[in-house]
Write a protein that holds these residues in place. Structure first.
Motif, short mmCIF file in Angstrom:
data_model
loop_
_atom_site.label_atom_id
_atom_site.label_comp_id
_atom_site.label_asym_id
_atom_site.label_seq_id
_atom_site.Cartn_x
_atom_site.Cartn_y
_atom_site.Cartn_z
N ALA A 168 24.10 26.64 -16.76
CA ALA A 168 24.12 27.04 -15.35
C ALA A 168 22.98 26.34 -14.59
CB ALA A 168 24.02 28.55 -15.22
N ASN A 169 21.80 26.29 -15.20
CA ASN A 169 20.68 25.59 -14.54
C ASN A 169 20.98 24.10 -14.38
OD1 ASN A 169 19.14 27.89 -14.18
ND2 ASN A 169 18.00 27.64 -16.09
N GLN A 170 21.59 23.52 -15.41
CA GLN A 170 21.96 22.09 -15.31
C GLN A 170 22.92 21.87 -14.15
OE1 GLN A 170 23.63 21.09 -19.10
NE2 GLN A 170 21.63 20.93 -20.10
N LEU A 171 23.93 22.74 -14.06
CA LEU A 171 24.91 22.58 -12.98
C LEU A 171 24.25 22.74 -11.62
CD1 LEU A 171 28.15 24.43 -14.16
CD2 LEU A 171 27.77 21.98 -13.94
N ALA A 172 23.31 23.67 -11.52
CA ALA A 172 22.63 23.89 -10.24
C ALA A 172 21.92 22.61 -9.80
CB ALA A 172 21.63 25.04 -10.37
N LEU A 173 21.24 21.97 -10.74
CA LEU A 173 20.53 20.74 -10.38
C LEU A 173 21.51 19.61 -10.09
CD1 LEU A 173 18.07 22.41 -11.34
CD2 LEU A 173 17.19 20.33 -12.40
N LEU A 174 22.60 19.59 -10.84
CA LEU A 174 23.63 18.57 -10.59
C LEU A 174 24.19 18.72 -9.17
CD1 LEU A 174 25.73 16.42 -11.67
CD2 LEU A 174 27.18 18.36 -12.17
N LEU A 175 24.51 19.96 -8.78
CA LEU A 175 25.09 20.18 -7.44
C LEU A 175 24.09 19.81 -6.36
CD1 LEU A 175 27.06 23.51 -8.05
CD2 LEU A 175 27.96 21.18 -8.01
N ALA A 176 22.80 20.12 -6.60
CA ALA A 176 21.77 19.75 -5.61
C ALA A 176 21.69 18.22 -5.51
CB ALA A 176 20.43 20.35 -6.01
N ARG A 177 21.77 17.55 -6.65
CA ARG A 177 21.72 16.08 -6.63
C ARG A 177 22.92 15.52 -5.89
NH1 ARG A 177 23.10 12.76 -11.95
NH2 ARG A 177 25.16 13.21 -11.11
N GLY A 181 21.27 13.56 -3.23
CA GLY A 181 20.71 12.43 -3.98
C GLY A 181 19.64 12.93 -4.94
N PRO A 182 18.75 12.02 -5.34
CA PRO A 182 17.78 12.39 -6.40
C PRO A 182 16.72 13.37 -5.90
CG PRO A 182 17.39 10.15 -5.63
CD PRO A 182 18.61 10.63 -4.91
N VAL A 183 17.04 14.66 -5.89
CA VAL A 183 16.11 15.67 -5.38
C VAL A 183 14.86 15.75 -6.26
CG1 VAL A 183 17.69 17.26 -4.20
CG2 VAL A 183 17.38 17.43 -6.67
N GLN A 184 13.77 16.06 -5.58
CA GLN A 184 12.54 16.36 -6.31
C GLN A 184 12.55 17.86 -6.63
OE1 GLN A 184 9.82 14.43 -7.44
NE2 GLN A 184 9.40 16.40 -8.45
N THR A 185 12.56 18.18 -7.90
CA THR A 185 12.55 19.59 -8.31
C THR A 185 11.11 20.09 -8.35
OG1 THR A 185 14.42 19.07 -9.71
CG2 THR A 185 13.37 21.18 -10.10
N ILE A 186 10.94 21.31 -7.86
CA ILE A 186 9.63 21.96 -7.92
C ILE A 186 9.84 23.26 -8.68
CG2 ILE A 186 7.77 23.00 -6.57
CD1 ILE A 186 8.62 21.13 -4.26
N ARG A 187 9.18 23.37 -9.82
CA ARG A 187 9.42 24.56 -10.63
C ARG A 187 8.09 25.22 -10.96
NH1 ARG A 187 7.71 24.27 -15.88
NH2 ARG A 187 7.48 22.21 -16.82
N LEU A 202 19.84 14.56 -15.93
CA LEU A 202 20.49 14.10 -14.70
C LEU A 202 19.79 12.89 -14.08
CD1 LEU A 202 21.04 17.66 -13.24
CD2 LEU A 202 22.85 16.11 -13.99
N GLY A 203 18.77 12.40 -14.75
CA GLY A 203 18.07 11.23 -14.22
C GLY A 203 17.30 11.54 -12.95
N LEU A 204 16.84 12.76 -12.80
CA LEU A 204 16.06 13.15 -11.61
C LEU A 204 14.58 12.91 -11.87
CD1 LEU A 204 17.92 16.49 -10.76
CD2 LEU A 204 18.11 14.30 -9.58
N ARG A 228 3.06 18.68 0.95
CA ARG A 228 2.75 17.32 0.49
C ARG A 228 4.02 16.49 0.25
NH1 ARG A 228 2.09 15.86 -4.75
NH2 ARG A 228 1.95 18.01 -5.44
N LEU A 229 5.08 17.12 -0.21
CA LEU A 229 6.29 16.37 -0.61
C LEU A 229 7.38 16.41 0.46
CD1 LEU A 229 6.59 17.57 -4.33
CD2 LEU A 229 5.70 15.39 -3.52
N HIS A 230 7.02 16.78 1.71
CA HIS A 230 8.07 17.13 2.67
C HIS A 230 9.03 15.98 2.97
CE1 HIS A 230 5.26 15.20 5.45
NE2 HIS A 230 6.31 14.99 6.21
N HIS A 231 8.63 14.73 2.70
CA HIS A 231 9.54 13.63 3.03
C HIS A 231 10.62 13.41 1.96
CE1 HIS A 231 5.79 12.33 1.13
NE2 HIS A 231 6.53 11.47 0.46
N HIS A 232 10.58 14.19 0.86
CA HIS A 232 11.63 14.07 -0.18
C HIS A 232 12.67 15.19 0.01
CE1 HIS A 232 9.35 11.30 -2.76
NE2 HIS A 232 8.29 12.01 -2.46
N PRO A 233 13.92 14.98 -0.49
CA PRO A 233 14.81 16.14 -0.62
C PRO A 233 14.25 17.02 -1.75
CG PRO A 233 15.89 14.15 -1.47
CD PRO A 233 14.56 13.72 -0.91
N LEU A 234 14.09 18.31 -1.45
CA LEU A 234 13.37 19.19 -2.39
C LEU A 234 14.26 20.33 -2.87
CD1 LEU A 234 9.97 19.49 -0.46
CD2 LEU A 234 10.50 17.98 -2.40
#
Ligand SMILES: Cc1ncc(COP(=O)(O)O)c(C=O)c1O
Length: 478
Positions: A168-177, A181-187, A202-204, A228-234
């Motif tokens: 489920a977590n993998q799919l969540a990141l896949l759907l966000a990507r 596009g290549p979202v920056q994940t913050i965990r 997922l190559g993120l 700090r990261l606001h210019h990326h998709p997050l």
């Protein structure tokens, strides 16, 4: 005399009966008697939460159960079932035992296991309607109903069934990507390892890790990182029920920060999600429906045999990237003629009808029955915490948020804590987990058994303190 066409040999084995069809139930019944006897015998022989003797003894016993695993001539259904099921039960770490409490490894309800037998006998495969006509409707309705529990104010919530929180977590990141596009994940530092692994798969970009010194995400650090990261998709991932301590990240405050900074939010509620069913505890999940996706397991705090898990989204269109075309399963003309297209509800093809056991459980227990199981389990965890708080030689990490209780003998080294755990495992006396928190190692009791009694908890504490005392006296643990 002419030579016979086939040399004389043993008579051919009859073709084994099938589990389905009109003859299936009659064929299954005697085999089930064998299985149930073997389960009973194995549990009696084990006599505790896991087999005594550690991996060496269990492996040796398992390998000497008799016949080779792939013999030239089969030993027959009765014998194979009896031998292997007895051996597996004797050598099991059985979450139905009150002292088996290491992991989010649930004791399945008997009714859910019975429903899973029906799923095995019928064997619907959820990748096309012509393999699962009624099961398709059941899955569609169940996922919609559960998604509506998670997103009560959304107009088209939906969910897909997964093999667990990891998928489920993998799919969540896949759907966000797929959305950005290549979202920056913050965990958080408290996140389940599957989040990090999903970014790799997922190559993120490597996730940015937010400290969680109190067990939950530090909001100031999250705010600074989002700035700090606001210019990326997050994509921020938060956890509702962490693996190590069962704590719940401050969902509303995290959702507020995500809104302010234009980030998306995924919540891994693999453990805590079912708290939604408890009027007493659902408030701890306030804000869950602000997430763009939610991981929700029922093979943890939902008493289902593995696997039973979901990824829920507030808008069914969020699942569109999973759509896929394979003409033998979802030909356009079939779909146009009204055959439901289920292939796009998973990345898997062949897929079990996990919806059946979940639906049977929810229907059998109702909201109140499930809430009662949840409340009772949490009360048991609080009772254990009380016993530890008042114990003269044990320290408690914190009051449980859900049903995880971390504790350690006062003054013990991390090495001693690990040795206590392994000694209890090797003796077959208890299955406790371990966790690192506040810079120290703790014993972890993840309580999921609603039948656990106060006496069981007293005994568990006695088991721990007896080993601790023996180690302090210098006796060699076995
Ligand atoms: C918070 C959390 N998320 C995800 C998972 C992974 O779930 P699964 O083992 O069902 O894949 C776990 C497993 O314990 C977990 O604790």
């Amino acid at each position: 005399m002419s030579t016979p066409a086939h040399p004389k040999g043993p008579p051919p084995m009859p073709t084994p009966p099938l589990a389905g069809g009109t003859a299936g139930p009659a064929a299954l019944r005697p085999l089930l008697d064998t299985v149930l006897d073997a389960l009973q015998q194995g549990a009696d022989r084990r006599g505790g939460p896991l087999p005594a003797g550690g991996p060496h003894t269990t492996t040796a016993r398992m390998r000497t159960t008799g016949h080779p695993l792939i013999p030239h001539t089969g030993v027959g259904a009765e014998h194979a079932l009896r031998t292997l099921v007895t051996a597996l039960a004797e050598g099991a770490a059985d979450p139905a035992h009150p002292h088996c409490a290491a992991h989010l490894h649930t004791p399945p309800l008997a009714l859910a296991a019975a429903a899973d037998l029906a799923a095995s006998a019928l064997n619907p495969s959820m990748d096309s309607w012509d393999q699962a006509p009624a099961a398709s409707t059941l899955e569609t309705d169940l996922t919609a109903a559960l998604a509506a529990e998670i997103y009560p104010h959304a107009t088209t919530p939906d969910a897909v069934i997964t093999t667990g929180g990891t998928e489920a977590n993998q799919l969540a990141l896949l759907l966000a990507r797929e959305r950005h596009g290549p979202v920056q994940t913050i965990r958080g530092a408290n996140a389940h390892h599957s989040i990090h692994r999903a970014t790799w798969l997922l190559g993120l970009p490597e996730p940015t890790v937010i400290p969680a010194p109190t067990g939950v995400i530090d909001l100031t650090a999250l705010d600074e990182t989002l700035t700090r990261l606001h210019h990326h998709p997050l994509l921020v991932t938060a956890t509702a029920g962490t693996t190590d301590t069962g704590q719940i990240d401050p969902i509303d405050a995290i959702a507020d920060l995500c809104t302010t900074h234009g980030a998306e939010l995924h919540i891994d509620a693999a453990y805590g999600g079912p708290l939604l069913f408890s009027p007493t505890h659902r408030g701890t999940l306030h804000g869950l429906d602000r997430a763009h996706s939610v991981t929700f397991d029922l093979h943890k705090l939902g008493w289902q045999p593995a696997s039973a898990s979901l990824l829920a989204v507030p808008d069914h269109h969020h699942l569109d990237p999973l759509h896929h075309h394979a003409p033998y399963l979802n030909a356009d003309d079939d779909t146009e003629a009204g055959l439901p297209d289920l292939l796009g509800r998973s990345l898997r093809t062949t897929r079990r009808p996990d919806a059946l056991k979940i639906a049977v459980t929810l229907q059998a227990l109702g909201r109140t029955g499930l809430a009662d199981l949840i409340d009772r389990t949490i009360a048991t965890a609080h009772h254990l915490a009380d016993l530890i708080t008042t114990h003269p030689t044990l320290d408690l990490y914190d009051r449980p948020t859900i049903s995880t209780v971390l504790f350690r003998p006062t003054g013990a080294s991390d090495h001693t804590v690990a040795t206590i755990r392994r000694t209890l495992l090797n003796r077959g006396h208890a299955v406790l987990g371990r966790a690192e928190a506040q810079g120290r190692r703790w014993l972890k009791a993840t309580l999921l058994n609603p039948h656990t009694t106060p006496d069981d908890l007293h005994t568990l504490i006695d088991l721990v303190t007896t080993v601790t005392d023996a180690l302090a006296e210098g006796s060699t643990p076995r």
